[in-house]
Scaffold this motif. Structure first.
Motif, short mmCIF file in Angstrom:
data_model
loop_
_atom_site.label_atom_id
_atom_site.label_comp_id
_atom_site.label_asym_id
_atom_site.label_seq_id
_atom_site.Cartn_x
_atom_site.Cartn_y
_atom_site.Cartn_z
N VAL A 154 -15.55 -18.56 7.29
CA VAL A 154 -16.90 -19.04 7.60
C VAL A 154 -17.59 -19.46 6.30
CG1 VAL A 154 -17.83 -16.69 7.62
CG2 VAL A 154 -19.06 -18.50 8.80
N THR A 155 -18.22 -20.63 6.32
CA THR A 155 -18.89 -21.13 5.12
C THR A 155 -20.29 -20.50 5.01
OG1 THR A 155 -19.98 -22.96 6.23
CG2 THR A 155 -17.74 -23.36 5.43
N ARG A 156 -20.97 -20.78 3.88
CA ARG A 156 -22.35 -20.25 3.72
C ARG A 156 -23.28 -20.83 4.76
NH1 ARG A 156 -23.07 -19.28 -2.73
NH2 ARG A 156 -21.12 -18.17 -2.86
N ARG A 157 -22.94 -21.99 5.31
CA ARG A 157 -23.78 -22.61 6.35
C ARG A 157 -23.31 -22.24 7.75
NH1 ARG A 157 -25.78 -28.41 4.28
NH2 ARG A 157 -26.64 -27.64 2.32
N ASN A 158 -22.47 -21.20 7.81
CA ASN A 158 -22.00 -20.67 9.09
C ASN A 158 -21.08 -21.59 9.85
OD1 ASN A 158 -22.55 -18.05 9.49
ND2 ASN A 158 -24.54 -18.39 10.47
N LYS A 159 -20.39 -22.44 9.15
CA LYS A 159 -19.39 -23.30 9.81
C LYS A 159 -18.04 -22.61 9.74
CE LYS A 159 -18.52 -27.66 9.32
NZ LYS A 159 -18.33 -28.95 8.66
N LEU A 169 -14.41 -11.11 0.87
CA LEU A 169 -14.35 -10.34 2.12
C LEU A 169 -15.23 -10.94 3.21
CD1 LEU A 169 -13.64 -7.30 3.36
CD2 LEU A 169 -16.02 -6.92 2.81
N ARG A 170 -16.41 -11.43 2.80
CA ARG A 170 -17.39 -11.90 3.79
C ARG A 170 -17.13 -13.34 4.22
NH1 ARG A 170 -19.61 -8.47 -0.02
NH2 ARG A 170 -20.42 -6.56 0.91
N GLU A 171 -16.08 -13.92 3.67
CA GLU A 171 -15.71 -15.29 4.04
C GLU A 171 -14.78 -15.30 5.25
OE1 GLU A 171 -13.63 -16.93 0.70
OE2 GLU A 171 -13.41 -18.90 1.61
N ILE A 172 -14.17 -14.16 5.54
CA ILE A 172 -13.15 -14.11 6.60
C ILE A 172 -13.80 -13.87 7.96
CG2 ILE A 172 -11.08 -12.88 7.38
CD1 ILE A 172 -10.63 -14.11 4.67
N CYS A 173 -13.34 -14.61 8.98
CA CYS A 173 -13.77 -14.36 10.37
C CYS A 173 -12.88 -13.24 10.92
CB CYS A 173 -13.57 -15.59 11.24
SG CYS A 173 -14.76 -16.84 10.96
#
Ligand code: FES
Length: 267
Positions: A239-244, A259-263
């Protein structure tokens, strides 16, 4: 692709092995968190398998690449039967490894199971590159004391140790992730960085329990065929910083991700 030979392929315990390979000096220095694709030509041609780098040393006329692995299927079983001298093909080093911030004073290295291999390589790298005022903390987990490999190597490197086993035979009884919220309360997020490698369940639990604001990089596992970003067989959702939602390959965009980049719910 480099050709090399097995120096030794030692059984450590149960199905765990320590493999050392002699390779030509043209093999580039790997960075912590990078991996190689390894293939043998005998007894039968095998698909390549990915392995994290455990140790790497340069010598006059050759380099030595060391890997730790656990026998989990037919492919790794064949690797475990390679005697000294076996010819191997090695592609690498591959992927994006751990990023190390200059301002970090508190390096927290977290490993579950065979995740100890890349974490050891990172620890060795940090030991060689960081100043004395910086410290390393290790949080290590396994099912049982018998399942730990490579612990002695980390003890030689030195740091603060927190150990957990599922059955309580070494350290605290429970999961390594159980201890993190308590430890994290004493960490300053601005100078702390977490580096994690372990089974998917452990990474998912960490994502659920880690307090906000603490930087954390995780090394992801995936089945890999090419190791080069071509087959898309190792793609995961991020997931990108813009929630894509964006698909990324573990082999080329990773294996290390924020860690926070993974769905996690999509895995
Ligand atoms: Fe082929 Fe990652 S293994 S794209």
């Amino acid at each position: 692709m480099n050709s090399g030979n097995v120096i030794y392929n030692r059984r450590l315990k149960a199905g765990d092995y320590h493999l050392a390979l002699r390779l030509p000096t043209g093999f580039a220095d790997p960075l912590p968190g990078q991996f190689v694709m390894l293939r043998t030509t005998a007894p039968a041609p095998l698909l390549s398998r990915p392995f994290s780098v455990y140790r790497f040393t340069r010598h006059r006329g050759h380099v030595v690449l060391e890997l730790l692995y656990r026998v989990v299927g037919g492919g790794t079983k064949l690797f475990s039967q390679m005697p000294s001298g076996t010819e191997v093909k090695v592609l690498g080093p591959l992927g994006r490894g751990f990023r190390i911030g200059r301002a970090v004073r508190n390096h927290v290295l977290i490993a579950g199971g065979m995740g100890i291999a890349p974490i050891s390589f990172l620890a060795e790298f940090l030991q060689q590159t960081m100043g004395r005022e910086k410290g390393m903390t290790f949080c290590l987990g396994a099912k049982s004391s018998d399942d730990f490999v490579g612990l002695e190597r980390l003890e030689e490197i030195g740091g603060h140790f927190h150990i957990a086993t599922d059955d309580g035979t070494l350290g605290t009884c429970g999961l390594v992730t159980d201890m993190l919220p308590g430890l994290a309360a004493g960490w300053n997020p601005r100078v702390t960085s977490l580096y994690v490698c372990g089974p998917p369940g452990m990474l998912r639990s960490l994502a659920a329990c880690l307090p906000a604001g603490i930087p954390c990089q995780v090394s992801m596992e995936a089945r890999m065929a090419c190791g080069l970003g071509a087959c898309l067989g190792c793609a995961i959702s991020t997931v990108t910083r813009r929630n894509k939602i964006v698909k990324k390959t573990v082999c080329r965009d990773g294996p290390v991700f924020d860690l926070r980049e993974i769905c996690w719910e999509a895995l």
